[in-house]
Design an enzyme around this catalytic site. Sequence first.
Site, PDB file in Angstrom:
ATOM      1  N   PRO A 135       4.702  66.749  -7.500  1.00  0.00           N
ATOM      2  CA  PRO A 135       4.995  65.593  -8.359  1.00  0.00           C
ATOM      3  C   PRO A 135       4.451  65.757  -9.774  1.00  0.00           C
ATOM      4  CG  PRO A 135       3.212  65.069  -6.827  1.00  0.00           C
ATOM      5  CD  PRO A 135       3.679  66.455  -6.473  1.00  0.00           C
ATOM      6  N   ALA A 169      -3.140  71.076  -4.933  1.00  0.00           N
ATOM      7  CA  ALA A 169      -2.686  72.454  -5.084  1.00  0.00           C
ATOM      8  C   ALA A 169      -2.919  73.193  -3.761  1.00  0.00           C
ATOM      9  CB  ALA A 169      -3.460  73.131  -6.202  1.00  0.00           C
ATOM     10  N   GLY A 192       7.749  74.162 -10.487  1.00  0.00           N
ATOM     11  CA  GLY A 192       7.821  75.339 -11.347  1.00  0.00           C
ATOM     12  C   GLY A 192       7.428  76.619 -10.637  1.00  0.00           C
ATOM     13  N   ASP A 193       7.077  77.628 -11.444  1.00  0.00           N
ATOM     14  CA  ASP A 193       6.730  78.930 -10.879  1.00  0.00           C
ATOM     15  C   ASP A 193       5.455  78.852 -10.032  1.00  0.00           C
ATOM     16  OD1 ASP A 193       8.902  80.209 -12.071  1.00  0.00           O
ATOM     17  OD2 ASP A 193       7.821  80.474 -13.952  1.00  0.00           O
ATOM     18  N   SER A 236       7.617  74.046 -15.745  1.00  0.00           N
ATOM     19  CA  SER A 236       7.465  74.271 -17.185  1.00  0.00           C
ATOM     20  C   SER A 236       8.232  75.497 -17.662  1.00  0.00           C
ATOM     21  CB  SER A 236       5.988  74.439 -17.538  1.00  0.00           C
ATOM     22  OG  SER A 236       5.287  73.280 -17.213  1.00  0.00           O
ATOM     23  N   ARG A 306       2.721  73.088 -23.829  1.00  0.00           N
ATOM     24  CA  ARG A 306       1.392  73.701 -23.932  1.00  0.00           C
ATOM     25  C   ARG A 306       1.494  75.205 -24.187  1.00  0.00           C
ATOM     26  NH1 ARG A 306       2.566  73.030 -18.594  1.00  0.00           N
ATOM     27  NH2 ARG A 306       1.994  74.614 -17.058  1.00  0.00           N
ATOM     28  N   ASP A 530       1.883  85.324 -12.647  1.00  0.00           N
ATOM     29  CA  ASP A 530       2.872  84.249 -12.436  1.00  0.00           C
ATOM     30  C   ASP A 530       2.280  82.874 -12.754  1.00  0.00           C
ATOM     31  OD1 ASP A 530       4.494  86.273 -11.625  1.00  0.00           O
ATOM     32  OD2 ASP A 530       4.785  85.571  -9.574  1.00  0.00           O
ATOM     33  N   GLU A 532      -0.999  82.094 -12.936  1.00  0.00           N
ATOM     34  CA  GLU A 532      -2.352  81.875 -12.418  1.00  0.00           C
ATOM     35  C   GLU A 532      -3.292  82.910 -13.016  1.00  0.00           C
ATOM     36  OE1 GLU A 532      -3.652  79.532 -10.202  1.00  0.00           O
ATOM     37  OE2 GLU A 532      -1.745  78.599 -10.706  1.00  0.00           O
TER      38      GLU A 532
HETATM   39  C1  LIG Z   1       7.503  83.832 -31.904  1.00  0.00           C
HETATM   40  C2  LIG Z   1       8.114  83.500 -30.609  1.00  0.00           C
HETATM   41  C3  LIG Z   1       7.285  83.962 -29.430  1.00  0.00           C
HETATM   42  C4  LIG Z   1       8.050  83.841 -28.152  1.00  0.00           C
HETATM   43  C5  LIG Z   1       7.463  84.680 -27.043  1.00  0.00           C
HETATM   44  C6  LIG Z   1       8.333  84.581 -25.892  1.00  0.00           C
HETATM   45  C7  LIG Z   1       7.882  85.410 -24.725  1.00  0.00           C
HETATM   46  C8  LIG Z   1       8.276  84.706 -23.483  1.00  0.00           C
HETATM   47  C9  LIG Z   1       8.077  85.513 -22.253  1.00  0.00           C
HETATM   48  C10 LIG Z   1       8.010  84.599 -21.087  1.00  0.00           C
HETATM   49  C11 LIG Z   1       7.674  85.316 -19.834  1.00  0.00           C
HETATM   50  C12 LIG Z   1       7.594  84.375 -18.733  1.00  0.00           C
HETATM   51  C13 LIG Z   1       7.061  84.974 -17.484  1.00  0.00           C
HETATM   52  C14 LIG Z   1       6.799  83.863 -16.512  1.00  0.00           C
HETATM   53  C15 LIG Z   1       5.623  83.324 -16.333  1.00  0.00           C
HETATM   54  C16 LIG Z   1       5.429  82.097 -15.499  1.00  0.00           C
HETATM   55  O1  LIG Z   1       5.247  82.461 -14.168  1.00  0.00           O
HETATM   56  C17 LIG Z   1       4.205  81.357 -16.000  1.00  0.00           C
HETATM   57  C18 LIG Z   1       3.954  80.081 -15.185  1.00  0.00           C
HETATM   58  O2  LIG Z   1       5.019  79.199 -15.309  1.00  0.00           O
HETATM   59  P1  LIG Z   1       4.905  77.652 -14.839  1.00  0.00           P
HETATM   60  O3  LIG Z   1       4.396  77.619 -13.448  1.00  0.00           O
HETATM   61  O4  LIG Z   1       6.303  77.110 -14.928  1.00  0.00           O
HETATM   62  O5  LIG Z   1       3.954  76.983 -15.762  1.00  0.00           O
HETATM   63  N1  LIG Z   1       4.398  80.991 -17.389  1.00  0.00           N
HETATM   64  C19 LIG Z   1       3.666  81.524 -18.349  1.00  0.00           C
HETATM   65  O6  LIG Z   1       2.749  82.269 -18.129  1.00  0.00           O
HETATM   66  C20 LIG Z   1       4.019  81.111 -19.762  1.00  0.00           C
HETATM   67  C21 LIG Z   1       4.014  82.261 -20.703  1.00  0.00           C
HETATM   68  C22 LIG Z   1       4.415  81.781 -22.053  1.00  0.00           C
HETATM   69  C23 LIG Z   1       4.196  82.801 -23.095  1.00  0.00           C
HETATM   70  C24 LIG Z   1       4.516  82.309 -24.472  1.00  0.00           C
HETATM   71  N1  LIG Z   2      -0.082  67.660  -5.845  1.00  0.00           N
HETATM   72  C1  LIG Z   2      -0.602  68.592  -6.639  1.00  0.00           C
HETATM   73  N2  LIG Z   2      -1.684  68.334  -7.418  1.00  0.00           N
HETATM   74  C2  LIG Z   2      -2.190  69.259  -8.248  1.00  0.00           C
HETATM   75  N3  LIG Z   2      -1.693  70.507  -8.381  1.00  0.00           N
HETATM   76  C3  LIG Z   2      -0.614  70.817  -7.637  1.00  0.00           C
HETATM   77  C4  LIG Z   2      -0.016  69.892  -6.735  1.00  0.00           C
HETATM   78  N4  LIG Z   2       1.043  70.501  -6.131  1.00  0.00           N
HETATM   79  C5  LIG Z   2       1.093  71.759  -6.629  1.00  0.00           C
HETATM   80  N5  LIG Z   2       0.109  71.959  -7.519  1.00  0.00           N
HETATM   81  C6  LIG Z   2      -0.192  73.148  -8.335  1.00  0.00           C
HETATM   82  O1  LIG Z   2       0.224  72.856  -9.668  1.00  0.00           O
HETATM   83  C7  LIG Z   2       0.381  74.062 -10.391  1.00  0.00           C
HETATM   84  C8  LIG Z   2       1.562  73.998 -11.329  1.00  0.00           C
HETATM   85  O2  LIG Z   2       2.721  73.728 -10.612  1.00  0.00           O
HETATM   86  P1  LIG Z   2       4.194  74.041 -11.104  1.00  0.00           P
HETATM   87  O3  LIG Z   2       5.084  73.415 -10.073  1.00  0.00           O
HETATM   88  O4  LIG Z   2       4.362  75.461 -11.359  1.00  0.00           O
HETATM   89  O5  LIG Z   2       4.339  73.248 -12.471  1.00  0.00           O
HETATM   90  P2  LIG Z   2       4.344  73.833 -13.976  1.00  0.00           P
HETATM   91  O6  LIG Z   2       5.585  74.678 -14.084  1.00  0.00           O
HETATM   92  O7  LIG Z   2       4.433  72.618 -14.833  1.00  0.00           O
HETATM   93  O8  LIG Z   2       3.111  74.634 -14.187  1.00  0.00           O
HETATM   94  C9  LIG Z   2       0.525  75.149  -9.346  1.00  0.00           C
HETATM   95  O9  LIG Z   2      -0.613  75.954  -9.418  1.00  0.00           O
HETATM   96  C10 LIG Z   2       0.548  74.398  -8.009  1.00  0.00           C
HETATM   97  O10 LIG Z   2      -0.134  75.134  -7.022  1.00  0.00           O
END
Ligand SMILES: CCCCCCCCCCCCC/C=C/[C@@H](O)[C@H](COP(=O)(O)O)NC(=O)CCCCC
Ligand SMILES: Nc1ncnc2c1ncn2[C@@H]1O[C@H](COP(=O)(O)OP(=O)(O)O)[C@@H](O)[C@H]1O
Length: 581
Positions: A135, A169, A192-193, A236, A306, A530, A532
């Site tokens: 959520p 989490a 998300g991821d 995200s 962020r 990924d 973390e």
């Molecule tokens: C001047 C412009 C700069 C733009 C740079 C763009 C590079 C983007 C590469 C993104 C790679 C993404 C790989 C995926 C990572 C995700 O697993 C991780 C977690 O995602 P979430 O759970 O949805 O939060 N995301 C990141 O680590 C974000 C990386 C962002 C880097 C700018």
């Molecule tokens: N109910 C919860 N409360 C807090 N954290 C959670 C919950 N469920 C999942 N998470 C954790 O939240 C983090 C971010 O989740 P994610 O679905 O990838 O969102 P985002 O893409 O915004 O980072 C993950 O590390 C996941 O393990």
Amino acid sequence: MDIDPVRLESSLWVGKKRYRAALTGWHLNWTELDKKNRDKKTVSVPVSEVIGVEEGRVQVLPQMSVAEDTDREFTVFYVKRSSSGSPYGLLWRLGRTQFCCPSRDLRDQWMTQLRIALKTHSPSRPHRLLVFINPFGGKKQGRQIYHSLVAPLFELAGISSHVVVTERANQARDHILKKDLTGFDGVVCVGGDGIFSELLHGVIGRTQQEAGLSEHDPSITLQSCDLHIGIIPAGSTDCVCFATVGVNDPVTSALHIIIGDSQPLDVCSVHHCSSLVRYSVSLVGYGFYGDVLAESERHRWMGPLRYDYSGAMVYLSNRSYAGVIQYLPADSQLSSPRDNTRCLSGCSVCSKGTERLFPHSPGARSLYSSHFSQFSSDTEGEWVSVEGRFRAVSLTCMSSSCPRSPLGLSPSAHLADGTGDLIIVRDTHPLGFLTFLHRHTSTQDQFDLPFVDVHRVKAVRFSLPTGEEEDRDEERERVNDGGMTEEGKRPSRSGSHKHLVERGEERGQKDFLCGLCCSKAPTVSVWNCDGEILPHTEISCKVHGQLVRLYARGIENGSATPTRKCQDGHRNCKGRCVLNN
Ligand SMILES: CCCCCCCCCCCCC/C=C/[C@@H](O)[C@H](COP(=O)(O)O)NC(=O)CCCCC
Ligand SMILES: Nc1ncnc2c1ncn2[C@@H]1O[C@H](COP(=O)(O)OP(=O)(O)O)[C@@H](O)[C@H]1O
Ligand SMILES: [Ca+2]
């Protein structure tokens, strides 16, 4: 040879127009007829893409209801591709056609035959799913997205689902590891991821437990997992969804789940000494990506923004880190990260990977994978060593495309070829690094820069230069404190987060705004796995070919995915000219 007989053919009405409809084993076609019975345009839907058949004139949204039932009508729901919305992947929508038959008997025949065809030609469709909703993911809309867009489609397709809205989490991961999963065909996450990663760890861990294999032994060939994973994007970055479907769209993903699509995925295991630390499918990144993640944790309240804010802050902090990278190259005859190809649905490089990994029938797959996969040779070959100062070191098993970078970290990487791409960005001046980052947002080649190297690899090791090794006591303390849970040393996400952010501060990463004016820069970064932060700096990684399966099919060819210009200056040749040379 497959015989595809016509099972039913008749004249039907759609609105005021007359059609000749035919159901073969594989397709449902309806052709509009003019007044002289001549064919006009035909609509053809593969039976595998029919979502459901209902009596009467039925609508699905806002909820399933019969608008009218004249006992001669039936409604067919199916996958309809829409080109609008994304230049990178095709959006799928729910198509609906209401047919009217000359008699009730004929209507019943159509209903029966269509349902038989669906059962026969779509054997891999899920019937029961376990759904986890985070959520708090992304813009915190997971619950709403699931209940308004996804649940009605599952209901229409006759899928029953057990929904868990997570309260902490790692709840999803622990549930999959410990609870009875009898009767479930797959697990689905809405988020998300990060929540995807929980499912990944649960599914891989459970499969190895049941196979009696130790995940900690890096030399072992892991058992590939049968339980499929579905992703409804509501996070995200949503990189795993984007890179395997081509769009981040809940309805498209729900339809892929319903029809039981199956996309194998390479997984990288990350080890420290002789312990498993985590699994990754998209990014294991040190330097820039690690620092961005550490910084972004402080600004979670900003939501997906962020990463943009933290990216700018980290860029301005202008850091590089010393390290020793060792890698085991993959067979360069098979493919290369600079061959200008794209891994699309039905990719031939990945199909060859499947043949290498599982050369016998599907029935023999698991037996074969544990004894003879290509990864019995994954330690073969010469390790290559690179020492220096790096802006960023990244390993990705797939392109890692996402809305922020539509072609991804490594545009020619493959989802299921059993290799990863190692991207080494050596220290350079700020403008050079900005050019590298900026090229991720366009079709310009980010590898065509003198300080960037990319290698297709089977395994990678990273260590600190002699004299800068990690403090062993500190290592041990971190493992006990944050990195693992008690049971079976499985990695813990939230525990490690807080701890590592604090640890990062101790290491001089107090605040990047402060870092801009402070002269003493930190000597080590952290690993982003990924999304973390890993509790270790010195790690070794190994790619496991096709370890898990997603409800997806890769990016469909019909989408106008822009590609880089090839060496001959062609655009969109998809590497054909290079391959033909
Ligand atoms: C001047 C412009 C700069 C733009 C740079 C763009 C590079 C983007 C590469 C993104 C790679 C993404 C790989 C995926 C990572 C995700 O697993 C991780 C977690 O995602 P979430 O759970 O949805 O939060 N995301 C990141 O680590 C974000 C990386 C962002 C880097 C700018
Ligand atoms: N109910 C919860 N409360 C807090 N954290 C959670 C919950 N469920 C999942 N998470 C954790 O939240 C983090 C971010 O989740 P994610 O679905 O990838 O969102 P985002 O893409 O915004 O980072 C993950 O590390 C996941 O393990
Ligand atoms: Ca791969």
